[in-house]
Design an enzyme around this catalytic site. Structure first.
Site, PDB file in Angstrom:
ATOM      1  N   ASP A  70       0.854  -1.200   0.000  1.00  0.00           N
ATOM      2  CA  ASP A  70       0.000   0.000   0.000  1.00  0.00           C
ATOM      3  C   ASP A  70       0.885   1.244   0.000  1.00  0.00           C
ATOM      4  OD1 ASP A  70      -2.143  -1.710   0.325  1.00  0.00           O
ATOM      5  OD2 ASP A  70      -2.049  -1.623   2.523  1.00  0.00           O
ATOM      6  N   ASP A  76       0.593   8.157   7.801  1.00  0.00           N
ATOM      7  CA  ASP A  76       0.697   6.733   8.197  1.00  0.00           C
ATOM      8  C   ASP A  76       1.972   6.518   8.993  1.00  0.00           C
ATOM      9  OD1 ASP A  76      -0.562   5.294   5.102  1.00  0.00           O
ATOM     10  OD2 ASP A  76      -1.497   5.369   7.087  1.00  0.00           O
ATOM     11  N   GLU A  99       0.545  -2.451  10.863  1.00  0.00           N
ATOM     12  CA  GLU A  99       0.411  -2.537   9.406  1.00  0.00           C
ATOM     13  C   GLU A  99       1.628  -1.941   8.721  1.00  0.00           C
ATOM     14  OE1 GLU A  99      -2.848  -0.364   7.256  1.00  0.00           O
ATOM     15  OE2 GLU A  99      -3.050  -2.313   6.279  1.00  0.00           O
ATOM     16  N   GLU A 100       2.319  -1.026   9.420  1.00  0.00           N
ATOM     17  CA  GLU A 100       3.456  -0.328   8.800  1.00  0.00           C
ATOM     18  C   GLU A 100       4.777  -1.049   8.981  1.00  0.00           C
ATOM     19  OE1 GLU A 100       0.510   1.907   7.602  1.00  0.00           O
ATOM     20  OE2 GLU A 100       2.557   2.039   6.839  1.00  0.00           O
ATOM     21  N   ASP A 118      -3.419  -0.830  13.652  1.00  0.00           N
ATOM     22  CA  ASP A 118      -3.400  -0.137  12.368  1.00  0.00           C
ATOM     23  C   ASP A 118      -3.333   1.346  12.743  1.00  0.00           C
ATOM     24  OD1 ASP A 118      -5.501  -0.112   9.347  1.00  0.00           O
ATOM     25  OD2 ASP A 118      -3.683   0.980   9.936  1.00  0.00           O
ATOM     26  N   LEU A 120      -3.131   4.189  11.268  1.00  0.00           N
ATOM     27  CA  LEU A 120      -4.010   5.163  10.620  1.00  0.00           C
ATOM     28  C   LEU A 120      -4.709   4.488   9.445  1.00  0.00           C
ATOM     29  CD1 LEU A 120      -4.544   7.999  11.549  1.00  0.00           C
ATOM     30  CD2 LEU A 120      -3.035   8.856   9.787  1.00  0.00           C
ATOM     31  N   ASP A 121      -5.914   3.980   9.748  1.00  0.00           N
ATOM     32  CA  ASP A 121      -6.664   3.258   8.704  1.00  0.00           C
ATOM     33  C   ASP A 121      -7.450   4.260   7.857  1.00  0.00           C
ATOM     34  OD1 ASP A 121      -7.944   0.712   7.616  1.00  0.00           O
ATOM     35  OD2 ASP A 121      -9.651   1.970   8.177  1.00  0.00           O
ATOM     36  N   GLU A 277      -7.309  -5.201  12.235  1.00  0.00           N
ATOM     37  CA  GLU A 277      -8.539  -4.533  11.779  1.00  0.00           C
ATOM     38  C   GLU A 277      -9.746  -5.386  12.170  1.00  0.00           C
ATOM     39  OE1 GLU A 277      -7.384  -4.068   7.633  1.00  0.00           O
ATOM     40  OE2 GLU A 277      -6.934  -1.951   7.916  1.00  0.00           O
TER      41      GLU A 277
HETATM   42  P1  P6P Z   1     -11.874   0.072  -1.050  1.00  0.00           P
HETATM   43  C1  P6P Z   1      -9.009   1.815   3.810  1.00  0.00           C
HETATM   44  O1  P6P Z   1      -7.937   1.560   2.902  1.00  0.00           O
HETATM   45  C2  P6P Z   1      -9.647   0.470   4.120  1.00  0.00           C
HETATM   46  O2  P6P Z   1      -8.702  -0.369   4.725  1.00  0.00           O
HETATM   47  C3  P6P Z   1     -10.870   0.647   4.999  1.00  0.00           C
HETATM   48  O3  P6P Z   1     -10.723   1.685   5.905  1.00  0.00           O
HETATM   49  C4  P6P Z   1     -11.970   0.917   3.986  1.00  0.00           C
HETATM   50  O4  P6P Z   1     -13.255   0.535   4.438  1.00  0.00           O
HETATM   51  C5  P6P Z   1     -11.537   0.067   2.790  1.00  0.00           C
HETATM   52  O5  P6P Z   1     -10.124  -0.114   2.901  1.00  0.00           O
HETATM   53  C6  P6P Z   1     -11.814   0.769   1.479  1.00  0.00           C
HETATM   54  O6  P6P Z   1     -11.367  -0.129   0.469  1.00  0.00           O
HETATM   55  O7  P6P Z   1     -11.314  -1.111  -1.775  1.00  0.00           O
HETATM   56  O8  P6P Z   1     -13.401   0.050  -0.993  1.00  0.00           O
HETATM   57  O9  P6P Z   1     -11.348   1.408  -1.481  1.00  0.00           O
END
Ligand code: P6P
Length: 330
Positions: A70, A76, A99-100, A118, A120-121, A277
């Site tokens: 990613d 992040d 995650e990092e 995680d 910063l999700d 997550e």
């Molecule tokens: P997509 C953000 O990258 C994430 O991990 C979640 O927070 C979010 O719901 C999902 O991925 C969004 O993914 O494939 O729908 O863009």
């Protein structure tokens, strides 16, 4: 005029709440309380940086990738540093999965806890000012002390979690967590630098009419998943998908609803990470009376084999998750 009308009570701070509830926790020797304080402290620093993202040079990507490939956003990396430093200084954790970081981070060999985080999700939403979040999961190590053993101390089932939570950096910043005795939400007051109890004993409505899924991926979902999406449309449910898991999950916690990130033809195990997550939010969901499944069964019963393994996720109101499982398995 009596005092109570001019000096409204300021409510219960997170610190006071943790202390008041410490004896509920079976290992109540104070280390878990300190761990939660360390996480809260780091979140205050991240909150300050997230709220200034448009003003200082921390938006955009680092031009690097994390171990999952990613694109790493500057925030992040910054968030990962803040949480890692706070947990290192606190001394209560022996290991950190992030995650990092490709491998687990060795912290204090005498620490009794393992953290999966995680930092910063949803960070790709930073540049467009959409809510983002931190997700954390806390386990107690199983070996007595010394270098933690990955297969024994770290790769534990979600059902073994002793605490879990998230911070939502949204229109207001909230910290929501559980230690296995229900779920409580705290809202941050930046002028005082304190989190205050604002959502005691959070519960997810047993049913709901909101479904959250990236419908752009419909062509790569299984037939069973698409049956459930059509079911939601037939019932005239509301589609709400922010693209930020913590924001979608938090709304569904309060209003009732289901969030789905299924397996796709491209990602056979879906996109989301089991350890930091899915399991963390699953613990919260179950403690709030909801349900969390990988489409086949209880996600917290999955035995992890890898720090960063992915899992499909169906999470939220119990009746909606059960209906989704029924159609997926039909
Ligand atoms: P997509 C953000 O990258 C994430 O991990 C979640 O927070 C979010 O719901 C999902 O991925 C969004 O993914 O494939 O729908 O863009």
């Amino acid at each position: 005029m009596e005092e109570s009308r001019i000096a409204l009570p300021i409510g219960v701070t997170l610190d006071r709440f943790i202390k008041n509830n410490q004896e509920q926790f079976q290992f109540s020797t104070g280390e878990l309380s300190q761990l939660l304080r360390d996480i809260a402290l780091a979140s205050k620093v991240v909150n300050r940086e997230v709220s200034k993202a448009g003003l200082i040079d921390i938006m955009g990507s680092m031009g690097s990738q994390n171990m999952a490939g990613d694109q790493q956003q500057k925030l992040d990396v910054l968030a990962n540093i803040r949480f890692t430093r706070a947990l290192t200084k606190g001394g209560e954790a022996c290991a950190l999965i992030s995650e990092e970081s490709e491998t687990y981070v060795d912290l204090n060999n005498d620490g009794k806890y393992v953290i999966a985080i995680d930092p910063l999700d949803g960070s790709s939403n930073i540049d467009v000012n959409v809510s983002i979040g931190t997700i954390f999961s806390i386990y107690r190590r199983k070996s007595p002390a010394g270098q933690p053993i990955q297969s024994f101390d770290i790769l534990q089932k979600g059902a073994a979690q002793v605490a879990a939570g998230y911070i939502l950096y949204g229109s207001s910043t909230m910290l929501v967590y559980t230690t296995g005795h229900g779920v409580n939400g705290f809202t941050y007051e930046p002028s005082l630098g304190e989190y205050f109890l604002s959502h005691p004993n959070m519960t997810i409505p047993a049913n709901g009419t909101i479904y959250s899924v990236n419908e752009g991926l419909t062509n790569s979902f299984s037939e069973g998943v698409n049956k459930y999406i059509y079911y939601c449309k037939d019932k005239k449910y509301t589609a709400r998908y922010i693209g930020s898991l913590v924001a979608d999950f938090h709304r569904n916690m309060l209003k009732g609803g289901i969030y789905l990130y299924p397996a796709t033809s491209k990602d056979k195990n879906g996109k989301l990470r089991l350890m930091y997550e899915c399991n963390a939010l699953a613990f919260i969901a179950e403690q709030a009376g909801g349900k969390a499944s990988d489409g086949k069964g209880r996600i917290m019963d999955v035995s992890p084999l890898d720090l960063h393994q992915r899992s499909p996720l169906f999470i939220g109101s119990v009746q909606m998750v059960e209906q989704a499982e029924l159609l997926i398995q039909s």
